[in-house]
Enzyme design. Structure first.
Site, mmCIF file in Angstrom:
data_model
loop_
_atom_site.group_PDB
_atom_site.id
_atom_site.type_symbol
_atom_site.label_atom_id
_atom_site.label_comp_id
_atom_site.label_asym_id
_atom_site.label_seq_id
_atom_site.Cartn_x
_atom_site.Cartn_y
_atom_site.Cartn_z
ATOM 1 N N VAL A 60 -8.296 -5.352 21.510
ATOM 2 C CA VAL A 60 -7.439 -4.775 22.552
ATOM 3 C C VAL A 60 -8.049 -3.525 23.194
ATOM 4 O O VAL A 60 -7.598 -3.102 24.256
ATOM 5 C CB VAL A 60 -6.009 -4.452 22.026
ATOM 6 C CG1 VAL A 60 -5.270 -5.715 21.629
ATOM 7 C CG2 VAL A 60 -6.040 -3.428 20.891
ATOM 8 N N ASN A 86 1.451 -5.344 20.022
ATOM 9 C CA ASN A 86 1.764 -4.966 18.653
ATOM 10 C C ASN A 86 0.550 -4.439 17.882
ATOM 11 O O ASN A 86 0.714 -3.693 16.911
ATOM 12 C CB ASN A 86 2.350 -6.218 17.965
ATOM 13 C CG ASN A 86 2.381 -6.119 16.475
ATOM 14 O OD1 ASN A 86 3.230 -5.452 15.906
ATOM 15 N ND2 ASN A 86 1.432 -6.786 15.804
ATOM 16 N N SER A 140 6.369 3.898 17.323
ATOM 17 C CA SER A 140 6.716 4.182 15.922
ATOM 18 C C SER A 140 7.731 5.312 15.900
ATOM 19 O O SER A 140 7.831 6.096 16.854
ATOM 20 C CB SER A 140 5.474 4.633 15.158
ATOM 21 O OG SER A 140 5.820 5.181 13.899
ATOM 22 N N TYR A 154 -2.893 8.970 15.000
ATOM 23 C CA TYR A 154 -1.881 7.894 15.032
ATOM 24 C C TYR A 154 -0.600 8.404 15.693
ATOM 25 O O TYR A 154 -0.046 7.761 16.592
ATOM 26 C CB TYR A 154 -1.605 7.418 13.601
ATOM 27 C CG TYR A 154 -0.617 6.280 13.497
ATOM 28 C CD1 TYR A 154 -1.027 4.950 13.610
ATOM 29 C CD2 TYR A 154 0.735 6.523 13.278
ATOM 30 C CE1 TYR A 154 -0.120 3.903 13.508
ATOM 31 C CE2 TYR A 154 1.649 5.484 13.174
ATOM 32 C CZ TYR A 154 1.217 4.176 13.295
ATOM 33 O OH TYR A 154 2.127 3.141 13.196
ATOM 34 N N ALA A 156 -0.134 10.964 17.694
ATOM 35 C CA ALA A 156 -0.329 11.232 19.127
ATOM 36 C C ALA A 156 -0.375 9.922 19.916
ATOM 37 O O ALA A 156 0.172 9.819 21.022
ATOM 38 C CB ALA A 156 -1.615 12.028 19.331
ATOM 39 N N SER A 157 -1.010 8.909 19.325
ATOM 40 C CA SER A 157 -1.122 7.622 20.038
ATOM 41 C C SER A 157 0.255 6.992 20.243
ATOM 42 O O SER A 157 0.522 6.405 21.291
ATOM 43 C CB SER A 157 -2.038 6.651 19.272
ATOM 44 O OG SER A 157 -1.414 6.119 18.112
ATOM 45 N N LYS A 158 1.126 7.124 19.269
ATOM 46 C CA LYS A 158 2.441 6.490 19.383
ATOM 47 C C LYS A 158 3.326 7.251 20.384
ATOM 48 O O LYS A 158 4.151 6.651 21.078
ATOM 49 C CB LYS A 158 3.102 6.376 18.012
ATOM 50 C CG LYS A 158 2.358 5.426 17.069
ATOM 51 C CD LYS A 158 2.173 4.032 17.668
ATOM 52 C CE LYS A 158 1.575 3.034 16.695
ATOM 53 N NZ LYS A 158 1.402 1.701 17.286
HETATM 54 N N1 LIG Z 1 4.003 -0.768 9.031
HETATM 55 C C1 LIG Z 1 4.679 0.276 9.462
HETATM 56 O O1 LIG Z 1 5.270 1.019 8.669
HETATM 57 C C2 LIG Z 1 4.778 0.600 10.936
HETATM 58 C C3 LIG Z 1 5.720 1.554 11.346
HETATM 59 C C4 LIG Z 1 5.827 1.857 12.704
HETATM 60 C C5 LIG Z 1 5.001 1.213 13.617
HETATM 61 N N2 LIG Z 1 4.092 0.288 13.174
HETATM 62 C C6 LIG Z 1 3.259 -0.355 14.187
HETATM 63 O O2 LIG Z 1 3.550 -1.748 14.203
HETATM 64 C C7 LIG Z 1 2.395 -2.472 14.648
HETATM 65 C C8 LIG Z 1 2.067 -3.566 13.652
HETATM 66 O O3 LIG Z 1 1.800 -2.936 12.418
HETATM 67 P P1 LIG Z 1 1.682 -3.704 11.022
HETATM 68 O O4 LIG Z 1 2.241 -2.776 10.027
HETATM 69 O O5 LIG Z 1 2.190 -5.087 11.145
HETATM 70 O O6 LIG Z 1 0.073 -3.675 10.890
HETATM 71 P P2 LIG Z 1 -0.972 -4.604 10.119
HETATM 72 O O7 LIG Z 1 -2.135 -3.740 9.784
HETATM 73 O O8 LIG Z 1 -0.286 -5.339 9.014
HETATM 74 O O9 LIG Z 1 -1.373 -5.646 11.264
HETATM 75 C C9 LIG Z 1 -2.010 -5.206 12.435
HETATM 76 C C10 LIG Z 1 -2.835 -6.344 13.018
HETATM 77 O O10 LIG Z 1 -3.542 -5.815 14.162
HETATM 78 C C11 LIG Z 1 -4.857 -6.343 14.140
HETATM 79 N N3 LIG Z 1 -5.760 -5.462 14.889
HETATM 80 C C12 LIG Z 1 -6.308 -4.298 14.474
HETATM 81 N N4 LIG Z 1 -7.137 -3.813 15.407
HETATM 82 C C13 LIG Z 1 -7.110 -4.681 16.456
HETATM 83 C C14 LIG Z 1 -7.753 -4.729 17.710
HETATM 84 N N5 LIG Z 1 -8.634 -3.777 18.083
HETATM 85 N N6 LIG Z 1 -7.501 -5.758 18.534
HETATM 86 C C15 LIG Z 1 -6.640 -6.747 18.153
HETATM 87 N N7 LIG Z 1 -6.009 -6.766 16.965
HETATM 88 C C16 LIG Z 1 -6.234 -5.735 16.126
HETATM 89 C C17 LIG Z 1 -5.207 -6.446 12.669
HETATM 90 O O11 LIG Z 1 -6.278 -7.354 12.425
HETATM 91 C C18 LIG Z 1 -3.887 -6.902 12.062
HETATM 92 O O12 LIG Z 1 -3.781 -8.312 12.000
HETATM 93 C C19 LIG Z 1 1.283 -1.427 14.813
HETATM 94 O O13 LIG Z 1 1.202 -1.034 16.161
HETATM 95 C C20 LIG Z 1 1.772 -0.275 13.948
HETATM 96 O O14 LIG Z 1 1.235 0.950 14.348
HETATM 97 C C21 LIG Z 1 3.959 -0.041 11.862
#
Ligand SMILES: NC(=O)c1ccc[n+]([C@@H]2O[C@H](COP(=O)([O-])OP(=O)(O)OC[C@H]3O[C@@H](n4cnc5c(N)ncnc54)[C@H](O)[C@@H]3O)[C@@H](O)[C@H]2O)c1
Length: 256
Positions: A60, A86, A140, A154, A156-158
């Protein structure tokens, strides 16, 4: 009848965590899904478990790669209705501002901030072609509250994802494109479990602040994404869509 019948959805980061759950649930609800992820093999596996989906390798953070992903989805299914942006990372070298180097900072910004920028920039025109659609940008809870257990890039990005989503929601509303920032609280996925490792104290340090006393299950967040993707949310736009179990509403939490 499915809640997403006839819709074409592109989900990034769809090979793991919440994205994978979403790919499976959305396709069960009638959508055709592009399962896009940087991890090609895992994307193939996830797509194989979905009713109507195809895998696509994407980074991405790379404009050509993002353009290619949308072109492939539109060619296969005839257009695109929903962007579920996502993909996100939370690497170990993103820490306190005093420790985090520029390289670590830029890596997270490239995927989490620029990634959402590119996915909106090149994806929204497909939605406009269809006369509207829904964009779900995953931010987030850390876009709204500070953490002493800092991951500065992280966080700042969110914040950037949240404000970018608000602005896009306003800009494109009259053209039928809704843009919302989905803001999960802490969720039981590999991204977070990697941070806890085998350290119960690191988990407890966070759990105590959760009114519900537990992390979210991926499906509890993905159900909210399903609502945002569907026409049931037709008047939800520009929202800070929290699914955080009350975390950002809390001052003092219940005792066990
Ligand atoms: N888990 C949490 O507690 C939480 C809380 C708030 C927000 N989030 C956000 O939710 C989203 C999903 O998180 P998750 O916990 O399911 O994460 P995860 O690490 O389980 O899955 C993330 C997926 O993104 C893929 N990915 C990583 N870099 C990539 C890139 N450059 N291009 C394409 N794909 C890429 C990975 O291979 C992985 O399959 C993220 O944006 C995360 O920041 C997660």
């Amino acid at each position: 009848m499915g809640r997403l019948d006839g819709k074409v959805v592109v989900i990034t980061g769809a090979a793991g965590g919440m994205g994978r759950d979403a790919a499976i649930l959305f396709s069960e609800e009638g959508a055709s899904v592009c399962v896009a992820d940087v991890d090609r093999e895992a994307a193939e596996q996830a797509a194989g478990e979905a009713r109507d989906a195809f895998p696509r390798q994407v980074d991405v953070a790379d404009a050509d790669s993002v353009r290619g992903m949308y072109a492939a989805a539109a060619e296969r299914y005839g257009g695109i209705d929903v962007l579920y942006n996502n993909a996100g990372i939370s690497p170990a070298d993103d820490d306190s501002i005093l420790e985090t180097g520029e390289e670590a900072w830029e890596h997270v910004q490239a995927v989490n901030t620029k990634g959402v920028y590119l996915c909106c920039k090149y994806g929204i025109p497909y939605l406009l072609e269809r006369g509207g659609g829904s964009v779900i940008n995953v931010a987030s809870f850390v876009a709204l509250v500070g953490a002493a257990t800092s991951q500065i890039s992280y966080t700042a990005s969110k914040g950037a994802v949240l404000s970018m989503s608000r602005e896009l929601g306003v800009q494109f509303a009259r053209q039928g494109v809704r843009v919302n920032a989905l803001c999960p609280g802490p969720v039981e996925t590999p991204l977070l479990l990697r941070i806890f490792g085998d350290d119960p104290a690191a988990y407890e340090r966070r759990r105590v602040h959760l009114p519900m006393g537990r992390l979210a299950k991926p499906r509890e967040v993905v159900n909210a994404a399903l609502f945002l993707a569907s026409d049931e949310s037709s008047y939800v736009n520009g929202a800070t869509f929290l699914v955080d179990g009350g975390l950002t509403a809390a001052y003092v939490t219940p005792e066990d």
